[in-house]
Design a protein around this motif. Structure first.
Motif, PDB file in Angstrom:
ATOM      1  N   THR A   7       0.846  -1.207   0.000  1.00  0.00           N
ATOM      2  CA  THR A   7       0.000   0.000   0.000  1.00  0.00           C
ATOM      3  C   THR A   7       0.876   1.249   0.000  1.00  0.00           C
ATOM      4  N   HIS A   8       1.920   1.255   0.841  1.00  0.00           N
ATOM      5  CA  HIS A   8       2.840   2.405   0.882  1.00  0.00           C
ATOM      6  C   HIS A   8       3.511   2.601  -0.466  1.00  0.00           C
ATOM      7  N   ARG A   9       3.953   1.508  -1.048  1.00  0.00           N
ATOM      8  CA  ARG A   9       4.662   1.595  -2.334  1.00  0.00           C
ATOM      9  C   ARG A   9       3.727   2.106  -3.441  1.00  0.00           C
ATOM     10  N   ALA A  10       2.472   1.660  -3.399  1.00  0.00           N
ATOM     11  CA  ALA A  10       1.485   2.107  -4.399  1.00  0.00           C
ATOM     12  C   ALA A  10       1.222   3.611  -4.269  1.00  0.00           C
ATOM     13  N   LEU A  11       1.399   4.147  -3.044  1.00  0.00           N
ATOM     14  CA  LEU A  11       1.209   5.583  -2.804  1.00  0.00           C
ATOM     15  C   LEU A  11       2.471   6.391  -3.133  1.00  0.00           C
ATOM     16  N   GLY A  12       3.519   5.697  -3.597  1.00  0.00           N
ATOM     17  CA  GLY A  12       4.756   6.378  -3.981  1.00  0.00           C
ATOM     18  C   GLY A  12       5.673   6.703  -2.822  1.00  0.00           C
ATOM     19  N   ALA A  13       5.547   5.963  -1.732  1.00  0.00           N
ATOM     20  CA  ALA A  13       6.365   6.237  -0.552  1.00  0.00           C
ATOM     21  C   ALA A  13       7.842   5.972  -0.817  1.00  0.00           C
ATOM     22  N   ARG A  14       8.688   6.791  -0.203  1.00  0.00           N
ATOM     23  CA  ARG A  14      10.117   6.512  -0.184  1.00  0.00           C
ATOM     24  C   ARG A  14      10.375   5.630   1.022  1.00  0.00           C
ATOM     25  N   MET A  15      10.886   4.429   0.792  1.00  0.00           N
ATOM     26  CA  MET A  15      11.029   3.432   1.849  1.00  0.00           C
ATOM     27  C   MET A  15      12.467   3.405   2.374  1.00  0.00           C
ATOM     28  N   VAL A  16      12.601   3.176   3.696  1.00  0.00           N
ATOM     29  CA  VAL A  16      13.924   3.076   4.322  1.00  0.00           C
ATOM     30  C   VAL A  16      13.927   1.906   5.302  1.00  0.00           C
ATOM     31  N   ASP A  17      15.114   1.465   5.675  1.00  0.00           N
ATOM     32  CA  ASP A  17      15.244   0.444   6.716  1.00  0.00           C
ATOM     33  C   ASP A  17      15.147   1.138   8.076  1.00  0.00           C
ATOM     34  N   PHE A  18      14.188   0.734   8.881  1.00  0.00           N
ATOM     35  CA  PHE A  18      14.018   1.303  10.214  1.00  0.00           C
ATOM     36  C   PHE A  18      13.957   0.157  11.223  1.00  0.00           C
ATOM     37  N   GLY A  19      15.059  -0.033  11.953  1.00  0.00           N
ATOM     38  CA  GLY A  19      15.108  -1.112  12.946  1.00  0.00           C
ATOM     39  C   GLY A  19      14.831  -2.479  12.348  1.00  0.00           C
ATOM     40  N   GLY A  20      15.271  -2.683  11.096  1.00  0.00           N
ATOM     41  CA  GLY A  20      15.057  -3.978  10.441  1.00  0.00           C
ATOM     42  C   GLY A  20      13.727  -4.090   9.711  1.00  0.00           C
ATOM     43  N   TRP A  21      12.964  -2.988   9.660  1.00  0.00           N
ATOM     44  CA  TRP A  21      11.671  -2.970   8.954  1.00  0.00           C
ATOM     45  C   TRP A  21      11.741  -2.045   7.752  1.00  0.00           C
ATOM     46  N   ASP A  22      11.102  -2.422   6.663  1.00  0.00           N
ATOM     47  CA  ASP A  22      11.009  -1.609   5.446  1.00  0.00           C
ATOM     48  C   ASP A  22       9.824  -0.659   5.628  1.00  0.00           C
ATOM     49  N   MET A  23      10.132   0.609   5.942  1.00  0.00           N
ATOM     50  CA  MET A  23       9.084   1.556   6.341  1.00  0.00           C
ATOM     51  C   MET A  23       9.103   2.827   5.494  1.00  0.00           C
ATOM     52  N   PRO A  24       7.959   3.506   5.355  1.00  0.00           N
ATOM     53  CA  PRO A  24       7.914   4.751   4.579  1.00  0.00           C
ATOM     54  C   PRO A  24       8.495   5.927   5.369  1.00  0.00           C
ATOM     55  N   ILE A  25       9.453   6.641   4.774  1.00  0.00           N
ATOM     56  CA  ILE A  25       9.988   7.849   5.415  1.00  0.00           C
ATOM     57  C   ILE A  25       9.102   9.051   5.050  1.00  0.00           C
ATOM     58  N   ASN A  26       8.585   9.058   3.810  1.00  0.00           N
ATOM     59  CA  ASN A  26       7.582  10.066   3.415  1.00  0.00           C
ATOM     60  C   ASN A  26       6.921   9.617   2.110  1.00  0.00           C
ATOM     61  N   TYR A  27       5.845  10.309   1.760  1.00  0.00           N
ATOM     62  CA  TYR A  27       5.099   9.997   0.531  1.00  0.00           C
ATOM     63  C   TYR A  27       5.260  11.110  -0.496  1.00  0.00           C
ATOM     64  N   GLY A  28       6.329  11.885  -0.364  1.00  0.00           N
ATOM     65  CA  GLY A  28       6.558  12.992  -1.299  1.00  0.00           C
ATOM     66  C   GLY A  28       7.059  14.224  -0.581  1.00  0.00           C
ATOM     67  N   SER A  29       6.376  14.629   0.505  1.00  0.00           N
ATOM     68  CA  SER A  29       6.795  15.825   1.240  1.00  0.00           C
ATOM     69  C   SER A  29       6.627  15.614   2.742  1.00  0.00           C
ATOM     70  N   GLN A  30       7.755  15.470   3.397  1.00  0.00           N
ATOM     71  CA  GLN A  30       7.748  15.309   4.858  1.00  0.00           C
ATOM     72  C   GLN A  30       7.127  16.530   5.549  1.00  0.00           C
ATOM     73  N   ILE A  31       7.440  17.716   5.029  1.00  0.00           N
ATOM     74  CA  ILE A  31       6.925  18.961   5.629  1.00  0.00           C
ATOM     75  C   ILE A  31       5.396  19.009   5.526  1.00  0.00           C
ATOM     76  N   GLU A  32       4.856  18.676   4.347  1.00  0.00           N
ATOM     77  CA  GLU A  32       3.396  18.694   4.167  1.00  0.00           C
ATOM     78  C   GLU A  32       2.715  17.667   5.075  1.00  0.00           C
ATOM     79  N   GLU A  33       3.340  16.514   5.227  1.00  0.00           N
ATOM     80  CA  GLU A  33       2.775  15.468   6.110  1.00  0.00           C
ATOM     81  C   GLU A  33       2.782  15.934   7.570  1.00  0.00           C
ATOM     82  N   HIS A  34       3.864  16.606   7.963  1.00  0.00           N
ATOM     83  CA  HIS A  34       3.965  17.173   9.310  1.00  0.00           C
ATOM     84  C   HIS A  34       2.823  18.172   9.552  1.00  0.00           C
ATOM     85  N   HIS A  35       2.658  19.102   8.613  1.00  0.00           N
ATOM     86  CA  HIS A  35       1.613  20.124   8.761  1.00  0.00           C
ATOM     87  C   HIS A  35       0.211  19.506   8.736  1.00  0.00           C
ATOM     88  N   ALA A  36       0.014  18.448   7.951  1.00  0.00           N
ATOM     89  CA  ALA A  36      -1.298  17.781   7.904  1.00  0.00           C
ATOM     90  C   ALA A  36      -1.687  17.282   9.295  1.00  0.00           C
TER      91      ALA A  36
END
Length: 366
Positions: free
Chosen positions: A10-39
């Protein structure tokens, strides 16, 4: 091998940028970290936190066990569904992990612990539980979605079965209850979070997680990644395990003294070490710093004070404030004019009381 949550595709379909976080493949953002923060600060955002570990404890002596295991006192938990934030310490008073415990019955408590510490936590809990004959059961069949922001609760309530809505709407902070979500899916809805905003953290059977995520998107909730989660929790003055505290720091040194209950007659693991440190004096303290000029405060930077060197723990640009903020651990005592070594340049910073942001607005003096 990197682990994946049930929402990975689902994250990948939304265009998420994925990173390794504690051994998990997780989304760091879906395009704009700042916009997600403000949301999250202005409306409602959601995070996949299915990498967190849910552990259920069962047995006649579960409360006794938790009185021994945790630095905070589970005796504060008297009403069904109530939750408590606590550190779990080693014998030296170092923080093994910070966690949330839910009271679901005298013989049933639920823990939610950090993803990166899962194996260590489980081994420690199982070892300590033996003497109390408590059953320790990990629940990997659950996913978890955190919905946070000023409009988060209203958007989640709109998805619940009408029979459950009034009850969940009345749920107090740090409380949880069962409810039915879209198409009758069973949810465990907790009014907790890690952003400084109101909202819910929802535990859901993994087979329903994708449908719940889609329903939340349809209700106008913005998907947010770990990048925004980090800046939000830093602004809100919330510690990150492994960065702001670990086994090398006691709660006194991690500004978590408020989570320690030195109640009479309770001998929790690490208590003697904490009392000894309190009596002799804590050598280091955790403080908030603000950088008013341009620049970024980052983990590991050297902090210069009148009493010697400290270091930046969590540091980042804070989108709500439009400036950099940080937690730092420094020697105890009047620090004088504080500077941070940024690439060999000593930059002056202000010492402040955190949280830096509350209810979406800068706190006084920030």
């Amino acid at each position: 091998m990197t682990e994946k949550t049930v929402l990975n595709a689902t994250h990948r379909a939304l265009g998420a940028r994925m990173v390794d976080f504690g051994g998990w493949d997780m989304p760091i953002n879906y395009g704009s970290q700042i916009e997600e923060h403000h949301a999250v600060r202005r409306d409602a955002g959601m995070f996949d936190v299915s990498h967190m570990t849910v552990i259920d404890l069962h047995g006649a002596r579960t409360r006794d066990f938790l009185r021994h295991l945790l630095a905070n006192s589970v005796d504060k938990l008297k009403l069904h569904g109530r939750a408590l934030y606590s550190c779990m310490l080693d014998e030296r008073g170092g923080v093994i992990d910070d966690l949330i415990v839910y009271y679901l019955g005298e013989e049933f408590f639920r823990l939610v612990v950090n993803a990166a510490t899962r194996a260590k936590d489980l081994a420690w809990i199982e070892r300590q539980a033996k003497a109390f004959e408590v059953e320790v059961k990990e629940r990997p069949e659950f996913a978890m979605i955190a919905v946070q922001g000023p409009n988060a609760r209203a958007k989640v309530l709109g998805l619940l079965h009408e029979v459950d809505r009034p009850r969940i709407e009345k749920l107090g902070k740090f409380s949880a209850a069962a409810a039915q979500g879209p198409h009758g899916m069973p949810l465990f809805v907790a009014r907790t979070g890690y952003t400084g905003e109101d909202g819910f953290e929802i535990i859901v059977p993994a087979e329903h997680a994708i449908a719940l995520w889609a329903a939340l998107v349809a209700a106008g909730v913005t998907p947010a990644g770990l990048g925004a989660r980090d800046t939000l929790r830093l602004e809100a003055g919330m510690n990150l395990y492994g960065q702001d505290m670990d086994e090398s720091a006691t709660p006194w040194e991690a500004n978590l003294g408020w989570t320690v209950a030195l109640d009479e007659g309770r001998d929790f693991i690490g208590r003697a070490a904490l009392e000894a440190q309190k009596a002799t004096g804590v050598p280091r303290v955790m403080v908030g710093l603000v950088l008013d000029e341009k620049g970024v405060l980052r983990h590991g930077q050297k902090v210069l004070t009148a009493n010697g060197e400290g270091e930046i723990l969590s540091g980042s640009f804070a989108p709500t404030l439009d400036k950099a903020v940080a937690f730092a651990r420094i020697p105890v005592g009047e620090p004088g004019a504080i500077r941070v070594d940024i690439r060999g340049r000593e930059v002056p910073v202000r010492l402040v009381k955190y949280p830096f942001v509350r209810d979406g607005r800068p706190c006084e003096g920030i």
